[in-house]
Each structure stands twice: as structure tokens, then as C-alpha cells.
Design an enzyme around this catalytic site. Sequence first.
Site, mmCIF file in Angstrom:
data_model
loop_
_atom_site.group_PDB
_atom_site.id
_atom_site.type_symbol
_atom_site.label_atom_id
_atom_site.label_comp_id
_atom_site.label_asym_id
_atom_site.label_seq_id
_atom_site.Cartn_x
_atom_site.Cartn_y
_atom_site.Cartn_z
ATOM 1 C CB THR A 107 -3.404 9.175 -1.373
ATOM 2 O OG1 THR A 107 -3.324 7.985 -0.593
ATOM 3 C CG2 THR A 107 -2.892 10.352 -0.587
ATOM 4 C CG PHE B 107 4.138 8.315 -4.908
ATOM 5 C CD1 PHE B 107 3.042 7.881 -4.173
ATOM 6 C CD2 PHE B 107 4.190 7.978 -6.254
ATOM 7 C CE1 PHE B 107 2.041 7.121 -4.758
ATOM 8 C CE2 PHE B 107 3.191 7.222 -6.854
ATOM 9 C CZ PHE B 107 2.110 6.794 -6.099
ATOM 10 C CB CYS C 110 4.646 8.186 -0.653
ATOM 11 S SG CYS C 110 3.284 7.088 -0.255
HETATM 12 C C1 HEM Z 1 -1.779 7.431 -4.948
HETATM 13 C C2 HEM Z 1 -1.544 7.207 -3.674
HETATM 14 C C3 HEM Z 1 -0.591 7.997 -2.817
HETATM 15 C C4 HEM Z 1 0.002 9.214 -3.045
HETATM 16 C C5 HEM Z 1 -0.116 10.114 -4.270
HETATM 17 C C6 HEM Z 1 0.821 9.503 -1.882
HETATM 18 C C7 HEM Z 1 1.597 10.635 -1.751
HETATM 19 C C8 HEM Z 1 2.328 10.935 -0.632
HETATM 20 C C9 HEM Z 1 3.096 12.148 -0.450
HETATM 21 C C10 HEM Z 1 3.233 13.286 -1.474
HETATM 22 C C11 HEM Z 1 3.647 12.084 0.771
HETATM 23 C C12 HEM Z 1 4.452 13.207 1.426
HETATM 24 C C13 HEM Z 1 5.856 12.920 1.603
HETATM 25 C C14 HEM Z 1 6.570 14.166 1.981
HETATM 26 O O1 HEM Z 1 6.144 14.907 2.884
HETATM 27 O O2 HEM Z 1 7.577 14.424 1.346
HETATM 28 C C15 HEM Z 1 3.249 10.837 1.386
HETATM 29 C C16 HEM Z 1 3.627 10.407 2.637
HETATM 30 C C17 HEM Z 1 3.201 9.246 3.230
HETATM 31 N N1 HEM Z 1 2.430 8.267 2.651
HETATM 32 FE FE1 HEM Z 1 1.661 8.300 0.793
HETATM 33 N N2 HEM Z 1 0.699 8.476 -0.994
HETATM 34 C C18 HEM Z 1 -0.148 7.532 -1.515
HETATM 35 C C19 HEM Z 1 -0.512 6.324 -0.958
HETATM 36 C C20 HEM Z 1 -0.104 5.867 0.271
HETATM 37 C C21 HEM Z 1 -0.442 4.577 0.834
HETATM 38 C C22 HEM Z 1 -1.280 3.511 0.140
HETATM 39 C C23 HEM Z 1 0.136 4.523 2.080
HETATM 40 C C24 HEM Z 1 0.131 3.432 3.119
HETATM 41 C C25 HEM Z 1 -0.319 2.229 2.945
HETATM 42 C C26 HEM Z 1 0.831 5.776 2.282
HETATM 43 C C27 HEM Z 1 1.524 6.108 3.421
HETATM 44 C C28 HEM Z 1 2.230 7.273 3.586
HETATM 45 C C29 HEM Z 1 2.929 7.613 4.819
HETATM 46 C C30 HEM Z 1 2.965 6.780 6.101
HETATM 47 C C31 HEM Z 1 3.544 8.844 4.592
HETATM 48 C C32 HEM Z 1 4.416 9.640 5.553
HETATM 49 C C33 HEM Z 1 5.861 9.292 5.302
HETATM 50 C C34 HEM Z 1 6.802 10.122 6.156
HETATM 51 O O3 HEM Z 1 6.422 11.189 6.629
HETATM 52 O O4 HEM Z 1 7.940 9.683 6.305
HETATM 53 N N3 HEM Z 1 0.677 6.554 1.155
HETATM 54 N N4 HEM Z 1 2.459 10.147 0.505
#
Ligand code: HEM
Length: 261
Positions: A51, A178, A185
Site C-alpha cells: 500500500t 484508509f 487501517c
Molecule cells: C498508504 C498506505 C495504506 C493504505 C492506503 C491502507 C489502507 C487500508 C484499508 C483501506 C484497509 C481496509 C480496512 C477495511 O476493511 O475497512 C486497511 C486495513 C489494514 N491495514 Fe492498512 N493501509 C495502508 C498502510 C498500512 C500499514 C503501513 C500497515 C501496517 C504497518 C497497515 C496495516 C493494516 C492492517 C493490519 C489492516 C487490517 C485492519 C483490520 O482488519 O482490522 N496498513 N488498510
Amino acid sequence: MGVAIPGNDLLGVLMESNSRINQDHGNKNVGMSVEDIIEECKLFYIAGSETTSSLLVWTMVLLGQHPKWQTQAREEVNRVFGRAEPSYEDLNQLKIVTMILQEVLRLYPPAPFIVRGSTETVKLGNLTIPKGVHLTLLIGLLHYDPKIWGDDAKEFRPQRFSEGVSNATNIQSSFVPFSAGPRVCIGQNFAMTEAKIALAMILKSFSFELSPSYLHSPFSVVTLTPQFGAPLILRNLESKSNVDNCKQPSSSPGSTNNKLS
Ligand code: HEM
């Protein structure tokens, strides 16, 4: 040789909290299974790296297409950090860089869709959604809607974020790169910090433009990437002669030369 301290990294934190939960329940296995912990580590690895790299690639593409914004961002980075390495403490002074990253997240959300499953029958406006249905929300539908963002919704205009996210639109929750709600996120602050530092370091050292061989084709393979890569021409700003010492443009869109993605 250093000894790994439990709890010092993600795996350690998960293992430690799991064993604490099990201990609190009389050593019964009520916490996460080993498979759960492995899956969680994989999720962090994938969600955390693809991402942020997608965000950086699209930022390079857009700043390559919009040299005035690139110059403004570089001037800000040089003003804030001078000759020093970008520091965490000073990152919140990067207003223009933040606006640019937000506008890139709006136009090219790295995770372009969010999926939810209904656990029971629900009414959503005029729709009745039965239990067990998977719903896919395309983030772009919100981010490109002229009713939310105005007639220039498809244009790269970082200044729309100059008064913060909540003032960029008149409809709340319409900027969701996010996601939102309980499953938002977990890494969003970390991702923005990482992207600001990386971009600041690039801007300090290089100016760049898109190679003529770039072919615009946003493509979703879980994350949103440029299908044929992002060939860029970099110029080293630190070399005395300021020679174009980096790579030549690749000859075909599919070439891996100079690809940043
Ligand atoms: C520009 C960077 C990023 C974007 C655009 C992004 C976007 C997202 C999105 C759209 C979700 C989905 C949430 C949902 O289903 O409603 C998500 C979940 C998640 N992201 Fe990110 N993310 C980014 C960076 C990161 C980073 C750097 C980490 C960890 C160090 C991370 C860890 C996670 C985790 C663990 C989830 C699952 C959360 C859950 O299901 O409760 N993300 N992210």
C-alpha cells in the site's frame, strides 16, 4: 550476538499478549492459534508494504506530471529540514507534502475497494441486503464524485486539502483511503509518516519527470498500481555538475528499466 527480547516486534507482541490471555484463563488455549498469529503477521507485511509503495509510486507519477507542485514540495522540504536528514519531529511542518499525499490518496487509493459481509439481513436505504452477502465498496466512486468534490473532482488539485480533510468536502466520511469505522487501517499514521519521510528524502536529492514511455493504466492487483510500471527520469540535485546521471527512459511501456513500482 543480540538476544531477541520478547515483545520487541510484532511477532513478540502477539505471542506475549496471547500467552498472557491464556495464563489469565488458567492456561487454557483461549487466545489466538499459531495459525492466527502467522496470518496476522502476513497481513501486516502485505497491508503495510504494498500500500505504501503504491502511494509513493503514484505520488512520483503525479509530481512528474505536475512540476510546479514538485517544486513547491521540494522548497518546503528544504525550508523545513535544510541540509539535515528529515526528522520525525519536524514532519508535521510539511503542509504541502501532506496535501499532495492526500490528493494522491484520493485519486489513486492504494487499496481501491473495501469488502464487507452481512452477518444478518439489513436495510440500507432502499435496499434489503440478505445475510451472507459480500458487498464491495469501490473507494473511487466516492473519491471521484463531483457532487462531493466539485467539477474538478478528476483533477490533481492538492490545494483542496489546504484547510484539512474535513474542509475539503462538505460531506463527511467521503475521503476514505484508509477505510473508516472499527476496521479502519491500523497503520494509517505509520504509513503517512513513512511516505512523508521517503518523499522528503527523494525530493531533497532528485528532481524527476515521467518518461515519454509511461503509459497511464491504473490497474488493481489488490493494490492499485501502474500496470506498465512508472518509468521516471531522475536528475541528481546533489551532484555538482547536476548531470542527468540517472537512468535513460525505457523504450517500451512493459520494460522493467527505471520502474519504481
Ligand atoms: C498508504 C498506505 C495504506 C493504505 C492506503 C491502507 C489502507 C487500508 C484499508 C483501506 C484497509 C481496509 C480496512 C477495511 O476493511 O475497512 C486497511 C486495513 C489494514 N491495514 Fe492498512 N493501509 C495502508 C498502510 C498500512 C500499514 C503501513 C500497515 C501496517 C504497518 C497497515 C496495516 C493494516 C492492517 C493490519 C489492516 C487490517 C485492519 C483490520 O482488519 O482490522 N496498513 N488498510
